[in-house]
Design an enzyme around this catalytic site. Structure first.
Site, PDB file in Angstrom:
ATOM      1  N   PRO A 245     -39.342 -45.234 -38.911  1.00  0.00           N
ATOM      2  CA  PRO A 245     -40.201 -45.630 -37.787  1.00  0.00           C
ATOM      3  C   PRO A 245     -41.252 -44.606 -37.377  1.00  0.00           C
ATOM      4  O   PRO A 245     -41.176 -43.992 -36.306  1.00  0.00           O
ATOM      5  CB  PRO A 245     -39.186 -45.874 -36.666  1.00  0.00           C
ATOM      6  CG  PRO A 245     -38.072 -44.922 -36.967  1.00  0.00           C
ATOM      7  CD  PRO A 245     -37.977 -44.866 -38.471  1.00  0.00           C
ATOM      8  N   CYS A 246     -42.269 -44.443 -38.224  1.00  0.00           N
ATOM      9  CA  CYS A 246     -43.349 -43.514 -37.891  1.00  0.00           C
ATOM     10  C   CYS A 246     -44.108 -43.955 -36.639  1.00  0.00           C
ATOM     11  O   CYS A 246     -44.737 -43.135 -35.970  1.00  0.00           O
ATOM     12  CB  CYS A 246     -44.310 -43.379 -39.068  1.00  0.00           C
ATOM     13  SG  CYS A 246     -44.888 -44.934 -39.756  1.00  0.00           S
ATOM     14  N   HIS A 247     -44.016 -45.241 -36.291  1.00  0.00           N
ATOM     15  CA  HIS A 247     -44.698 -45.736 -35.089  1.00  0.00           C
ATOM     16  C   HIS A 247     -44.085 -45.160 -33.807  1.00  0.00           C
ATOM     17  O   HIS A 247     -44.718 -45.204 -32.756  1.00  0.00           O
ATOM     18  CB  HIS A 247     -44.646 -47.268 -35.042  1.00  0.00           C
ATOM     19  CG  HIS A 247     -43.260 -47.823 -35.100  1.00  0.00           C
ATOM     20  ND1 HIS A 247     -42.590 -48.033 -36.290  1.00  0.00           N
ATOM     21  CD2 HIS A 247     -42.406 -48.208 -34.120  1.00  0.00           C
ATOM     22  CE1 HIS A 247     -41.389 -48.522 -36.039  1.00  0.00           C
ATOM     23  NE2 HIS A 247     -41.248 -48.638 -34.724  1.00  0.00           N
TER      24      HIS A 247
END
Length: 280
Positions: A245-247
């Site tokens: 989950p880079c977001h």
């Protein structure tokens, strides 16, 4: 499954249009007005929101607001006291999804994918069309094409492993992708990256859904507190969007920072996760 995927992609397109309207407005738009601007009846628009995320359009506008990331930072900031370190294999969990992942060997990395067969397909997801790639060991790439387009996403992903063979294979990845986007069951990841990148991605896997962290927090968690810029680069190079989950990485100021597949997608994913968390 195909019908459900098409519905997911349609939901994202509706939310993307709603996001533009909400940004252009001053304050909250009443349901009747927002539905009218979307060319839908209020009842139909409300059903779409409820089916997609489980909250009302009025409530969801709070999650899509431009300042929502700053609110998440104040209310749902995750401190990563220690980086997750499980060698070359590890597990993670996102809601009811069980993730089993494996990192590629240093030799595979040095060969830039030579001898590796990567299968791919375009699939609908809760956030629009996604380009999904995978080896026989698991998903190695997820790119969202709504903002970039198919050609740019394909060129970006294939350039990461320039010596690999890429084969279109619609059925090879369906089970893993179905579990990934439904957030239920089990999926496998084959993480193709340099050791520093892998450490950053491991840390991202520790951030719970509906929460956020910062680039500097990740840098500290992996023992490189001064490498904030390098961490930001590694976050941006994450090949498996959404599952790694880079977001959920944002700036200390509460600004969204960057997102490889377009900031509208990042905002929508963060809003979707926060709303689902609150609806549980």
């Amino acid at each position: 499954m195909r019908h459900e995927q098409l519905e997911q992609g349609y939901h994202y397109q509706v939310m993307r249009r709603a996001l533009d309207l909400i940004d252009a407005a001053e304050g909250t738009i009443p349901l009747d007005d927002l539905a009218a601007q979307m060319g839908m009846s209020p009842a139909h628009f409300q059903r779409l929101f409820s089916a997609w995320v489980g909250v009302s359009p009025k409530r969801y506008q709070q999650y899509l607001a431009l300042g929502h990331a700053k609110a998440l930072l104040a209310e749902r900031f995750t401190t990563l006291e220690t980086a997750h370190n499980a060698g070359l294999t590890g597990t993670g969990r996102l809601h009811d999804l069980f993730i089993r992942w494996e990192a590629m060997s240093p030799g595979d990395l040095a060969r830039a994918g030579e001898g590796l067969t990567i299968r791919w397909d375009h699939m609908d997801s809760p956030f629009g069309e996604a380009l999904v790639m995978g080896t026989d060991r698991g998903i190695c790439g997820i790119a969202f094409t709504a903002e970039t387009g198919q050609a740019a996403a394909m060129a970006d992903m294939t350039a990461r492993w320039p010596r690999a063979s890429f084969v279109e294979a619609p059925d090879a990845l369906s089970d893993w992708a179905r579990a990934a986007f439904a957030q239920a069951g089990e999926t496998r990841l084959h993480m193709l990256g340099a050791p520093f990148q892998i450490k950053v991605w491991e840390a991202l896997l520790q951030v719970p859904s509906g929460h956020v962290t910062t680039y500097s927090e990740i840098a500290g968690a992996i023992g490189r507190p001064r490498a904030v810029r390098a961490v930001g680069t590694a976050v941006g190079r994450n090949p498996v969007s959404f599952l790694i989950p880079c977001h959920r990485a944002i700036r200390k100021s509460g600004g969204l920072g960057g997102y490889h597949w377009g900031l509208p997608v990042k905002r929508t994913i963060l809003a979707w996760e926060a709303a689902r968390e609150d609806a549980m």
